[in-house]
Design a protein around this motif. Sequence first.
Motif, PDB file in Angstrom:
ATOM      1  N   ASP A 126      -3.829 -14.760   7.554  1.00  0.00           N
ATOM      2  CA  ASP A 126      -2.990 -14.365   6.196  1.00  0.00           C
ATOM      3  C   ASP A 126      -1.942 -15.088   6.360  1.00  0.00           C
ATOM      4  OD1 ASP A 126      -2.747 -13.324   3.711  1.00  0.00           O
ATOM      5  OD2 ASP A 126      -2.334 -11.425   4.611  1.00  0.00           O
ATOM      6  N   LYS A 146       1.645 -13.757   4.900  1.00  0.00           N
ATOM      7  CA  LYS A 146       2.178 -12.552   4.168  1.00  0.00           C
ATOM      8  C   LYS A 146       3.335 -13.065   3.514  1.00  0.00           C
ATOM      9  CE  LYS A 146       0.069  -8.688   6.138  1.00  0.00           C
ATOM     10  NZ  LYS A 146      -0.621  -8.380   7.342  1.00  0.00           N
ATOM     11  N   GLY A 196       1.306  -9.140  -0.708  1.00  0.00           N
ATOM     12  CA  GLY A 196       0.226  -8.829  -0.391  1.00  0.00           C
ATOM     13  C   GLY A 196      -0.604  -9.663   0.300  1.00  0.00           C
ATOM     14  N   PHE A 206     -10.920  -3.534   9.492  1.00  0.00           N
ATOM     15  CA  PHE A 206     -10.045  -4.791   9.811  1.00  0.00           C
ATOM     16  C   PHE A 206      -9.203  -4.606  10.827  1.00  0.00           C
ATOM     17  CE2 PHE A 206      -7.136  -7.489   6.547  1.00  0.00           C
ATOM     18  CZ  PHE A 206      -6.043  -7.724   7.792  1.00  0.00           C
ATOM     19  N   ASN A 214      -6.993  -1.687   9.298  1.00  0.00           N
ATOM     20  CA  ASN A 214      -7.549  -1.285   7.833  1.00  0.00           C
ATOM     21  C   ASN A 214      -8.855  -0.895   7.736  1.00  0.00           C
ATOM     22  OD1 ASN A 214      -4.603  -1.765   6.918  1.00  0.00           O
ATOM     23  ND2 ASN A 214      -5.387  -4.074   7.123  1.00  0.00           N
ATOM     24  N   ARG A 233     -11.067  -1.472   5.486  1.00  0.00           N
ATOM     25  CA  ARG A 233     -11.723  -2.400   4.282  1.00  0.00           C
ATOM     26  C   ARG A 233     -11.644  -3.707   4.710  1.00  0.00           C
ATOM     27  NH1 ARG A 233      -6.990  -4.526   3.264  1.00  0.00           N
ATOM     28  NH2 ARG A 233      -5.192  -3.117   3.694  1.00  0.00           N
ATOM     29  N   GLY A 267      -9.828  -7.266   4.142  1.00  0.00           N
ATOM     30  CA  GLY A 267      -8.619  -7.921   3.867  1.00  0.00           C
ATOM     31  C   GLY A 267      -8.511  -8.478   2.491  1.00  0.00           C
ATOM     32  N   ASP A 268      -7.406  -8.444   1.948  1.00  0.00           N
ATOM     33  CA  ASP A 268      -7.175  -9.364   0.619  1.00  0.00           C
ATOM     34  C   ASP A 268      -5.898 -10.021   0.960  1.00  0.00           C
ATOM     35  OD1 ASP A 268      -6.743 -10.188  -1.814  1.00  0.00           O
ATOM     36  OD2 ASP A 268      -7.108  -8.221  -3.006  1.00  0.00           O
ATOM     37  N   PRO A 269      -6.079 -11.689   0.840  1.00  0.00           N
ATOM     38  CA  PRO A 269      -7.067 -12.490   0.569  1.00  0.00           C
ATOM     39  C   PRO A 269      -8.194 -12.876   1.792  1.00  0.00           C
ATOM     40  CG  PRO A 269      -4.995 -13.476   0.744  1.00  0.00           C
ATOM     41  CD  PRO A 269      -4.903 -12.114   1.252  1.00  0.00           C
ATOM     42  N   GLU A 270      -8.122 -12.019   2.835  1.00  0.00           N
ATOM     43  CA  GLU A 270      -9.288 -12.497   3.813  1.00  0.00           C
ATOM     44  C   GLU A 270     -10.334 -12.476   3.221  1.00  0.00           C
ATOM     45  OE1 GLU A 270      -6.716 -10.433   4.472  1.00  0.00           O
ATOM     46  OE2 GLU A 270      -5.856 -11.011   6.418  1.00  0.00           O
TER      47      GLU A 270
HETATM   48  N1  GLY Z   1      -4.271  -9.176   3.803  1.00  0.00           N
HETATM   49  C1  GLY Z   1      -3.904  -8.329   4.530  1.00  0.00           C
HETATM   50  C2  GLY Z   1      -4.618  -7.011   3.936  1.00  0.00           C
HETATM   51  O1  GLY Z   1      -5.372  -6.911   3.307  1.00  0.00           O
HETATM   52  O2  GLY Z   1      -4.095  -5.725   4.323  1.00  0.00           O
END
Ligand code: GLY
Length: 424
Positions: free
Chosen positions: A212, A214, A226, A269, A285, A287, A289-292
Amino acid sequence: MKILIVGSGGREHAIAQALAKSPKAEKLYCAPGNAGIGQIAECVPIGAMEFDKLAAFAKEQAIDLTVVGMDDPLVGGIVDVFEKEGLRVFGPRKNAAILEGSKAFSKDLMKKYGIPTAAYETFDDPEKALAYLANAKMPVVLKADGLALGKGVLICNTLDEAKAGVKEIMQDKKFGSAGDHMVIEEFMTGREVSVLSFTDGKTIKIMSSAQDHKRAMDGDKGLNTGGMGTFSPSPFYTEEIDRVCKEKIYQATVDAMAAEGRPFSGVIFFGLMLTEDGPKVLEYNARFGDPEAQVVLPRMKNDLVDVMEACIDGTLDQITLDFADNAAVCVVLASEGYPVSYEKGFVINGLSKFDTEDGYFCFHAGTKKNDAGEFVTNGGRVLGVTAVGETLKKARENAYKATEWVDFQGKYMRHDIGKAIEEA
Ligand code: GLY
Ligand code: AMP
């Protein structure tokens, strides 16, 4: 199958797209969704935290599988509510989502089970935190205990900054009740890698790695966001590092959660720091990742429905994850001024080009349709422009080319997503 996705960001768009490819998926719903997701799923105007309404909807529509993309509902116990109603749902229960929901919990778990992570102490009293800091080595990292939209982490270079940080988190409650408890952690240096995995509570299967970006500005300057863009795989995540992580981190985490009576089913994650002393866990995490997700899922060859069902049924040992031998890059198009303040409602042009080009994806994050039926900006992160390529370099070129297809007033992006690969 009828499938309901809970969430509204680029990650949920990527999940929806992967699910839509499954021959088993007859109809997709997304609550609340966004304008882009609305092109492949029926968006339902129910908020992600309205568990009872969501469960009632799932029952009414005879939904066969619900997939929860976001952290807040998972940490809040949406899976428990659905299970109680006899509904099939992908994601960890509340007692397992705490792996993300409480940094103090996850740090204590790692310490108890010998999983490599930064040295730390936890505090619920600001005076004690200040006393500890007086003798701590700088820089030091302060983390609010609970969910804080990825923003409850302060890296402090001096004692004065650290003291001000304790005040912000624990006394001024800048991150709300997330600051009732705090973790103070050793500062680590190295490359960061995101590794997503599927687990059924016993078996864990690792997805292809990602990285990512950040910070808001080129050169990792500016405020934390994010996520401004990602690439997958990470060339820094070598076979040797993978071997060490498999030995010390992945299965150890799943086994630790099971031993604590908190079996974890869903996506874990692993936010890793590749330090000189080997890989260490920065954070967990519960869930994707966003944007993974936007770079990992387009490269996955498996039927996502099968993998998710195996996580629910405890049969993940029978699945082999398979990723294309290529690379992907996602560049986030944000609204000028993000993450501080920005305007919304600008018309987005050029989206239709993505419908006709193979290997290019435009995942919507903050978009909606206006009364005239046009796509307009509706958030800080607007779109995740993603492209695959034979190599990271090629994927990067493709993704940046595609960022030129779309336009809206105040379009802002980083120009160095994936640039680090040139050093690899
Ligand atoms: N890209 C980091 C997250 O989803 O926490
Ligand atoms: P987290 O939400 O815990 O992942 O922290 C957000 C970001 O802060 C991470 O992605 C790292 O860039 C940075 N960070 C967190 N913990 C540390 C640490 N112990 N040492 C250095 N950087 C850190």
